[in-house]
Design an enzyme around this catalytic site. Sequence first.
Site, mmCIF file in Angstrom:
data_model
loop_
_atom_site.group_PDB
_atom_site.id
_atom_site.type_symbol
_atom_site.label_atom_id
_atom_site.label_comp_id
_atom_site.label_asym_id
_atom_site.label_seq_id
_atom_site.Cartn_x
_atom_site.Cartn_y
_atom_site.Cartn_z
ATOM 1 C CG ASP A 138 -1.773 1.237 1.247
ATOM 2 O OD1 ASP A 138 -2.750 1.288 0.245
ATOM 3 O OD2 ASP A 138 -1.632 2.004 2.268
ATOM 4 C CD GLU A 170 -2.156 2.952 -3.247
ATOM 5 O OE1 GLU A 170 -3.345 3.499 -3.612
ATOM 6 O OE2 GLU A 170 -2.014 2.398 -2.141
#
EC number: 3.2.1.141
Length: 574
Positions: free
Chosen positions: A249, A286
Amino acid sequence: MWAPEADRVDLVVRSGGSDSRSRSVPLSADAGGWWRVPADSAIETGPDLRYGFSIDGGPVRPDPRSVRQPEGVHEMSALFTVDDSSWSDAGWTGRDVHGAVIYELHLGTFTPAGTLDSAIERLDHLVDLGVDLVELMPVNAFNGTHNWGYDGVGWYAVQETYGGPAALARFVDACHAKGLGVVLDVVYNHLGPSGNYLPDFGPYLSEGTTSWGSSVNLSGPDSDEVRAFIAGTALRWFTEFHVDGLRLDAVHALADHRAVHILEELAAATDALSAELGRPLSLIAESDLNDPRLFLPRSAGGLGLAAQWDDDIHHAVHTLVSGERQGYYADFGSFECLAKVLTGGFFHDGTYSSFRRRCHGRPIPTDRVPASSLLAYTCTHDQVGNRAIGDRPSANLDGGQLAIKAALILLSPFTPMLFMGEEWAAATPFQFFTSHPEPELGRATAEGRKAEFAEHGWDSGDVPDPQDPETFERSKLDWSEPARPDHARVLDFYRSLIALRKTEAALHDPAFSSVDAEFDEAAGWFAMHRGEWSVVCVPGDAPVSLPWPLDIRLAWEQPADGVSPGHNVIVGLR
């Protein structure tokens, strides 16, 4: 136990059963800030045992490396080890992410029960659709009963409301039995606001902050052990739980100033473990950086990750079809923009970003990396859930418009990813929801959410209260929808697109050189060429004459006499 600043550390053990009692065992100081249980300390273990640590006589805290928190993240830890005899995937050879069809889902809303075991019951739907890898939004232990998962504080533990670690092992094993790989979404850039006791033990956090809270100490004093803590949890998912990939993330929020970045370190360790286990293991970033060094090989000066999410592709496709231009969509929406991302991967590759008010990104060396290093999607949990009311594209677009988006993504050279329910144009929203037990934290979250959207011009009165249980309930998929005619038609189209991708070599060629784009904005058509195949899109609502004859193999609406209706996509051979 690593606690480099402590003068005293006690292990507190509580036995279970009717004669439950606590016992405190002083730990012995060791080199490097480590503390160890004395060799002569006999501690009986069992399924009911709970334990924690007291630093310098302070309150008992759960183990930072706790693998299970049965009573929640504020309580004592439990022991757990996956039973090796429970696995049936000895023949599993793995699944590479490159070119695979990935399916992102949130466990709490994927099924009515919202558990890992109930998700197993829906795996046949994914197999029938043509999915290769299931990507789970974060499963790490968090405070409360439900949220998106990005407030995790137990990085080694699995959320108990999902079923805990034993259920995760069952889920992975069931996926492998059906030929599905598993990717876990993991968060290493911050910790949640409730239940994070790492600072009690040592300098896990730095003085810097992200938009979600304190930064993790990746390059300051004592950061070697913090990095080892992260690597330990990452590699454990691969070894003990047999997962096939990790989605990392918001890596742009990892504040690391070392010569060897934590991502490079993780990638090298993952590649070494992959060679040892004899199956592919993948790290997917990401990132908001538009920096191809993330997925360039380490031999070429990159960090060596397998792939990254690419929001530019989403923005280019979504804006062209939907006409939306607010916020960070402002620079997107033209036919030329879409052509650029389909052939080059990034739209902002050193160009000026009006949203950021600066130049952004750098070009991808398309001759050195495959296009499959980029994940492409029509929507994600972010692109849906971070809209004010969590409305999906299906709430605003008709079937033809959804079909255009799906065809451009699924027949592109990129690695396609679906978000749960999009394959049947789910009517349920996916909204931002939380269940903070602390009233003040719940209020702050709700008020912050409303203020954030007000800054972007949304009516704050439309923003659902994330703490309202109904916000969570509304976001659950309705599994009766796929049988209804309108939804079934979209589902059939998705299945057909995925089948074409898997059976036609030109449509799953991962090279950037395998794709070309052609368009006539005035005439109203856009074409993505893949070898002899063409994907012709009519994003406007007016009929359009096709630019050339096609041997049509798939279409949302069949053209008549070479004229396509508006909001249509046609796939065929030239």
